[in-house]
Design a protein around this motif. Structure first.
Motif, mmCIF file in Angstrom:
data_model
loop_
_atom_site.group_PDB
_atom_site.id
_atom_site.type_symbol
_atom_site.label_atom_id
_atom_site.label_comp_id
_atom_site.label_asym_id
_atom_site.label_seq_id
_atom_site.Cartn_x
_atom_site.Cartn_y
_atom_site.Cartn_z
ATOM 1 N N ASN A 60 0.077 -1.174 0.357
ATOM 2 C CA ASN A 60 1.102 -0.457 -0.421
ATOM 3 C C ASN A 60 2.231 -1.411 -0.796
ATOM 4 O O ASN A 60 2.673 -2.214 0.017
ATOM 5 C CB ASN A 60 1.689 0.709 0.395
ATOM 6 C CG ASN A 60 0.653 1.807 0.611
ATOM 7 O OD1 ASN A 60 0.271 2.085 1.727
ATOM 8 N ND2 ASN A 60 0.186 2.404 -0.467
ATOM 9 N N GLY A 61 2.658 -1.304 -2.047
ATOM 10 C CA GLY A 61 3.777 -2.122 -2.515
ATOM 11 C C GLY A 61 3.391 -3.553 -2.873
ATOM 12 O O GLY A 61 4.261 -4.378 -3.170
ATOM 13 N N ALA A 62 2.078 -3.866 -2.903
ATOM 14 C CA ALA A 62 1.624 -5.238 -3.178
ATOM 15 C C ALA A 62 1.876 -5.662 -4.623
ATOM 16 O O ALA A 62 1.889 -6.856 -4.930
ATOM 17 C CB ALA A 62 0.139 -5.364 -2.858
ATOM 18 N N GLY A 63 2.038 -4.688 -5.516
ATOM 19 C CA GLY A 63 2.277 -5.010 -6.921
ATOM 20 C C GLY A 63 1.113 -4.654 -7.837
ATOM 21 O O GLY A 63 1.124 -5.016 -9.027
ATOM 22 N N LYS A 64 0.139 -3.928 -7.330
ATOM 23 C CA LYS A 64 -1.076 -3.625 -8.114
ATOM 24 C C LYS A 64 -0.751 -2.810 -9.366
ATOM 25 O O LYS A 64 -1.152 -3.168 -10.466
ATOM 26 C CB LYS A 64 -2.093 -2.846 -7.241
ATOM 27 C CG LYS A 64 -2.462 -3.565 -5.951
ATOM 28 C CD LYS A 64 -3.459 -2.771 -5.122
ATOM 29 C CE LYS A 64 -2.939 -1.445 -4.597
ATOM 30 N NZ LYS A 64 -1.837 -1.568 -3.613
ATOM 31 N N SER A 65 -0.023 -1.698 -9.178
ATOM 32 C CA SER A 65 0.279 -0.843 -10.343
ATOM 33 C C SER A 65 1.189 -1.569 -11.322
ATOM 34 O O SER A 65 1.057 -1.408 -12.545
ATOM 35 C CB SER A 65 0.939 0.466 -9.902
ATOM 36 O OG SER A 65 0.052 1.199 -9.110
ATOM 37 N N THR A 66 2.101 -2.365 -10.792
ATOM 38 C CA THR A 66 3.002 -3.110 -11.689
ATOM 39 C C THR A 66 2.201 -4.100 -12.527
ATOM 40 O O THR A 66 2.403 -4.203 -13.753
ATOM 41 C CB THR A 66 4.090 -3.842 -10.868
ATOM 42 O OG1 THR A 66 4.778 -2.887 -10.066
ATOM 43 C CG2 THR A 66 5.088 -4.551 -11.773
ATOM 44 N N HIS A 214 -7.828 2.047 -3.096
ATOM 45 C CA HIS A 214 -7.610 1.905 -1.653
ATOM 46 C C HIS A 214 -8.870 2.239 -0.867
ATOM 47 O O HIS A 214 -9.030 1.796 0.263
ATOM 48 C CB HIS A 214 -6.487 2.852 -1.185
ATOM 49 C CG HIS A 214 -5.121 2.366 -1.526
ATOM 50 N ND1 HIS A 214 -4.523 1.299 -0.894
ATOM 51 C CD2 HIS A 214 -4.218 2.790 -2.441
ATOM 52 C CE1 HIS A 214 -3.317 1.093 -1.406
ATOM 53 N NE2 HIS A 214 -3.117 1.978 -2.359
HETATM 54 N N1 ATP Z 1 10.217 0.857 -11.681
HETATM 55 C C1 ATP Z 1 10.482 0.220 -10.530
HETATM 56 N N2 ATP Z 1 11.752 -0.079 -10.175
HETATM 57 C C2 ATP Z 1 12.017 -0.746 -9.034
HETATM 58 N N3 ATP Z 1 11.061 -1.164 -8.167
HETATM 59 C C3 ATP Z 1 9.781 -0.878 -8.468
HETATM 60 C C4 ATP Z 1 9.424 -0.179 -9.652
HETATM 61 N N4 ATP Z 1 8.076 -0.058 -9.686
HETATM 62 C C5 ATP Z 1 7.617 -0.643 -8.571
HETATM 63 N N5 ATP Z 1 8.643 -1.130 -7.836
HETATM 64 C C6 ATP Z 1 8.529 -1.870 -6.590
HETATM 65 O O1 ATP Z 1 7.663 -2.969 -6.832
HETATM 66 C C7 ATP Z 1 6.830 -3.210 -5.695
HETATM 67 C C8 ATP Z 1 5.386 -3.132 -6.114
HETATM 68 O O2 ATP Z 1 5.103 -1.762 -6.428
HETATM 69 P P1 ATP Z 1 3.682 -1.305 -6.990
HETATM 70 O O3 ATP Z 1 3.777 0.157 -7.245
HETATM 71 O O4 ATP Z 1 3.283 -2.185 -8.115
HETATM 72 O O5 ATP Z 1 2.738 -1.589 -5.732
HETATM 73 P P2 ATP Z 1 1.253 -1.077 -5.478
HETATM 74 O O6 ATP Z 1 0.500 -2.237 -4.938
HETATM 75 O O7 ATP Z 1 0.712 -0.430 -6.696
HETATM 76 O O8 ATP Z 1 1.495 -0.008 -4.330
HETATM 77 P P3 ATP Z 1 0.690 1.353 -3.978
HETATM 78 O O9 ATP Z 1 -0.654 0.921 -3.469
HETATM 79 O O10 ATP Z 1 1.524 1.954 -2.916
HETATM 80 O O11 ATP Z 1 0.613 2.178 -5.234
HETATM 81 C C9 ATP Z 1 7.227 -2.177 -4.636
HETATM 82 O O12 ATP Z 1 8.170 -2.769 -3.765
HETATM 83 C C10 ATP Z 1 7.861 -1.075 -5.463
HETATM 84 O O13 ATP Z 1 8.826 -0.356 -4.704
#
Ligand code: ATP
Length: 258
Positions: A60-66, A214
């Motif tokens: 979680n929070g690795a940056g995948k969705s970003t 996941h």
């Molecule tokens: N719009 C935003 N504004 C500020 N921080 C953000 C934003 N979007 C994501 N983050 C932060 O960027 C980091 C990566 O988030 P992201 O959602 O890309 O992770 P993830 O790997 O997709 O996580 P998950 O598996 O929980 O969905 C996290 O610390 C998240 O809190």
């Protein structure tokens, strides 16, 4: 369907941009996203070969969705480039990326609940140059195994059926690459198996996929190649068996720095 003649688009072969895979259909180069003081994605070079099915995993929070949103254009990178089919689409709006052959399905279904299943499929088909929408609708209904629900309001479908419908809507645009964010979250075992079959069948027909997931059982079922993201960077890439056996990967899932 890309627009190489457009003077606003910088045409650069992905290979020239990254020095990576000659067959890459998608390549990010040094792509980085800051949210204030947080670096969500950090200098990532991520490539997907033509016709490949690659899963993107990480805690979680690795940056995948970003990273996914940087590829689709929902977000703009702080720095770096995104190349698709040899075109630099870093500055291209999200809707134009869809026309260029990049489709995305986000976590929650984006369907028209008040319209029937068939009508939902016809909406994206009307954006194409398809001259037989009726046949194309029927073909897609068969592919997503919803032919018997063609006249059902989409809002009455199960969660798994709604996800299959949305994947079907994306396939009507015949994308080169489809990005799926957790396509089986909240699904039963049967629904998960049915989505796995659909993805594999579309991939067998040549469609490349990036799947954020996941559920490791699902990843094992659909994908040979896996990229692990951790703290915004690529941590490991390789075949699923190697990734699962990697102790450092196991540690990051336990929240320990490797
Ligand atoms: N719009 C935003 N504004 C500020 N921080 C953000 C934003 N979007 C994501 N983050 C932060 O960027 C980091 C990566 O988030 P992201 O959602 O890309 O992770 P993830 O790997 O997709 O996580 P998950 O598996 O929980 O969905 C996290 O610390 C998240 O809190």
């Amino acid at each position: 369907m890309s627009t190489p003649g457009d003077p606003n688009v910088r045409v650069t072969p992905a290979v020239a941009a990254t020095g990576l895979d000659q067959d890459a259909v998608l390549a990010t180069e040094n792509v980085t996203k800051h949210f204030g003081g947080l670096t969500a994605v950090d200098s990532v070079d991520f490539t997907v070969a033509e016709g490949e099915l690659r899963c993107l995993i990480g805690p979680n929070g690795a940056g995948k969705s970003t990273l996914l949103e940087l590829i689709t254009g929902q977000l703009s990178p702080t720095k770096g480039h995104v190349y698709f089919d040899g075109i630099d689409l870093t500055d291209m709006p999200a809707h134009e990326r869809i026309d260029a052959g990049l489709s995305v399905k986000f976590q929650s279904p984006h369907i028209y609940e008040g319209l029937t299943v068939a009508q939902n499929l016809q909406i994206p088909l009307q954006r194409t140059d398809c001259d037989d929408i009726r046949s194309a609708t029927h073909e897609t209904l068969e592919e997503i195994e919803l032919a018997d629900r063609a006249d059902t309001p989409a809002g009455d479908l199960s969660h798994g059926q709604q996800q299959r419908l949305e994947i079907g809507m994306a396939t009507t645009l015949e994308p080169t690459l489809m990005l799926l964010d957790e396509p089986v979250a909240g699904m039963s075992v049967e629904e998960t198996a049915s989505v796995a079959d659909l993805i594999r069948s579309l991939n067998d027909d040549g469609m490349a996929f990036v799947v954020i997931e996941h559920d490791m059982e699902f990843v094992r079922t659909i994908s040979d190649q896996v990229t692990v993201l951790n703290q915004g960077s690529i941590f490991r890439q390789g075949p699923i068996e190697e990734i699962e056996a990697d102790e450092a990967v196991q540690r990051i899932y336990l929240g320990e720095d490797a």
